[in-house]
Scaffold this active site. Structure first.
Site, mmCIF file in Angstrom:
data_model
loop_
_atom_site.group_PDB
_atom_site.id
_atom_site.type_symbol
_atom_site.label_atom_id
_atom_site.label_comp_id
_atom_site.label_asym_id
_atom_site.label_seq_id
_atom_site.Cartn_x
_atom_site.Cartn_y
_atom_site.Cartn_z
ATOM 1 N N GLU A 29 0.840 -1.197 0.000
ATOM 2 C CA GLU A 29 0.000 0.000 0.000
ATOM 3 C C GLU A 29 0.876 1.248 0.000
ATOM 4 O O GLU A 29 1.720 1.436 0.882
ATOM 5 C CB GLU A 29 -0.901 -0.014 1.240
ATOM 6 C CG GLU A 29 -1.820 -1.216 1.297
ATOM 7 C CD GLU A 29 -2.314 -1.521 2.705
ATOM 8 O OE1 GLU A 29 -2.136 -0.667 3.591
ATOM 9 O OE2 GLU A 29 -2.853 -2.624 2.914
ATOM 10 N N GLU A 60 -4.419 -6.570 3.010
ATOM 11 C CA GLU A 60 -3.229 -7.385 3.260
ATOM 12 C C GLU A 60 -3.407 -8.818 2.775
ATOM 13 O O GLU A 60 -2.452 -9.434 2.285
ATOM 14 C CB GLU A 60 -2.874 -7.367 4.749
ATOM 15 C CG GLU A 60 -2.273 -6.063 5.238
ATOM 16 C CD GLU A 60 -3.292 -4.943 5.419
ATOM 17 O OE1 GLU A 60 -2.870 -3.771 5.558
ATOM 18 O OE2 GLU A 60 -4.506 -5.244 5.429
ATOM 19 N N HIS A 127 -0.568 0.310 15.818
ATOM 20 C CA HIS A 127 0.632 0.661 15.049
ATOM 21 C C HIS A 127 1.907 0.429 15.848
ATOM 22 O O HIS A 127 2.919 1.098 15.611
ATOM 23 C CB HIS A 127 0.554 2.126 14.595
ATOM 24 C CG HIS A 127 -0.616 2.429 13.726
ATOM 25 N ND1 HIS A 127 -1.854 2.797 14.239
ATOM 26 C CD2 HIS A 127 -0.775 2.390 12.382
ATOM 27 C CE1 HIS A 127 -2.702 2.986 13.247
ATOM 28 N NE2 HIS A 127 -2.082 2.743 12.113
#
Length: 324
Positions: A29, A60, A127
């Site tokens: 991406e 994904e 994250h």
């Protein structure tokens, strides 16, 4: 040799391997025109074009599934997961398909799935993941996490050339903070080989990735008090360099296992079992683990600092271990 960053070392490995082997291509991406979320792939689309640096949809499972199919057709894809947390989306593809392919039908799956892992940047629970323990129980997957720029380049080259799937975790905290000398000529760092970063006789600190620097800083503090620590950088988590682990423990008789992932179910438990089973007679003290708390990664910087292992926690645990 030129001194470059950890991030630049990864980029160099990609550039070199794409030049060396036309079967190597990249998928992910925003890796093309944008150059990646952390700019790891910046400039590669200008060198190799849209056919080999492919911007994908935000899926994904589509990235990894397509890569597996391409590998069956003779290609060697390198997939980027923008934040490694989202490798969970392609867990089925990796564990039930890629990892078992060679056993089921004799066909290797020469893909690399790479992406930024780890905390320390206030990224919060989506994250900041360290997902190594999710895959340790899956025969057929190889897994590495470099701590230096030299290893970042050499391990990625080795991963791309490997004939089976390799998960390549790169700690985002190291991208621009770590620099070292990296050869311009071709080299690889073999999968499955640990590196001794510091020598000592009083205890062994066994770790990998960004925690290597925590361990080295702790070892400096310990040395000021007369405690000398071996610091072993695993580099490769699967295959694991069991000989290096057992050698350092036999030397020092004390083991401190340090990892950034949460404590329960982490790689520290597996290392502790190996040491207990194969090096018990060398031990002069219980095996100690230092890891993150069993909670989601906090957004708040002070809470994240309390959540993560740090030098003070390692020093305190090491002193208790030596005094046992």
């Amino acid at each position: 040799m030129p001194v470059i960053t950890y991030l630049e070392a990864i980029r160099q490995a990609l550039v070199d391997e794409m030049a060396r082997d036309e079967r190597v291509f990249l998928m992910g991406e925003d890796i093309g025109a944008y150059g990646g979320a952390f700019k790891v792939t910046e400039g590669l689309i200008e060198i190799y074009g849209e056919q080999r640096v492919i911007d994908t949809p935000i899926s994904e499972v589509a990235i990894v599934g397509s890569a597996i199919g391409a590998s069956y057709m003779g290609m060697r894809p390198v997939c980027e997961v923008q934040f490694i947390d989202f490798i969970a989306c392609c867990f089925d593809m990796l564990t039930n398909f890629a990892a078992t392919s060679r056993y089921r039908n004799g066909a290797g799956v020469p893909i690399v799935v790479r992406g930024p892992c780890g905390g320390g940047v206030g990224g919060g629970p989506f994250h900041s993941l360290n997902p190594e323990s999710f895959f340790l129980n899956t025969p057929g997957l190889k897994m590495v996490e470099p701590s230096t720029a030299y290893d970042a380049k050499g391990l990625l080259k080795a991963a791309i050339r490997d004939d089976d799937p390799v998960l390549y975790f790169e700690h985002k905290y190291l991208y621009r903070r770590v620099k070292d000398e990296v050869p311009e000529e071709d080299y690889v760092v073999p999968l499955g080989k640990a590196a001794l970063r510091r020598e000592g006789a009083d205890l062994s600190i066994i770790t990998f990735g960004a925690m290597v620097y925590t361990a080295l800083d702790a070892a400096e503090q310990l040395a000021a008090g007369g405690i000398q620590a071996d610091v072993l950088d695993l580099r490769s988590l699967a295959p694991l360099d069991r000989d290096a682990v057992l050698t350092t423990v036999a030397k020092t008789s004390r083991a401190l296992l340090l990892h950034e992932a949460t404590r329960t179910g982490g790689i520290g438990g597996e290392l502790a079992a190996i040491i207990a089973e194969e090096a018990f007679e060398y031990l002069d003290a219980p095996i100690v683990r230092v890891a993150s708390a069993d909670t989601p990664v906090p957004y708040s910087p002070p809470l994240e600092a309390a959540f993560l292992p740090n030098v003070e926690k390692v020093v305190a645990a090491a002193r208790r271990l030596v005094e046992y």
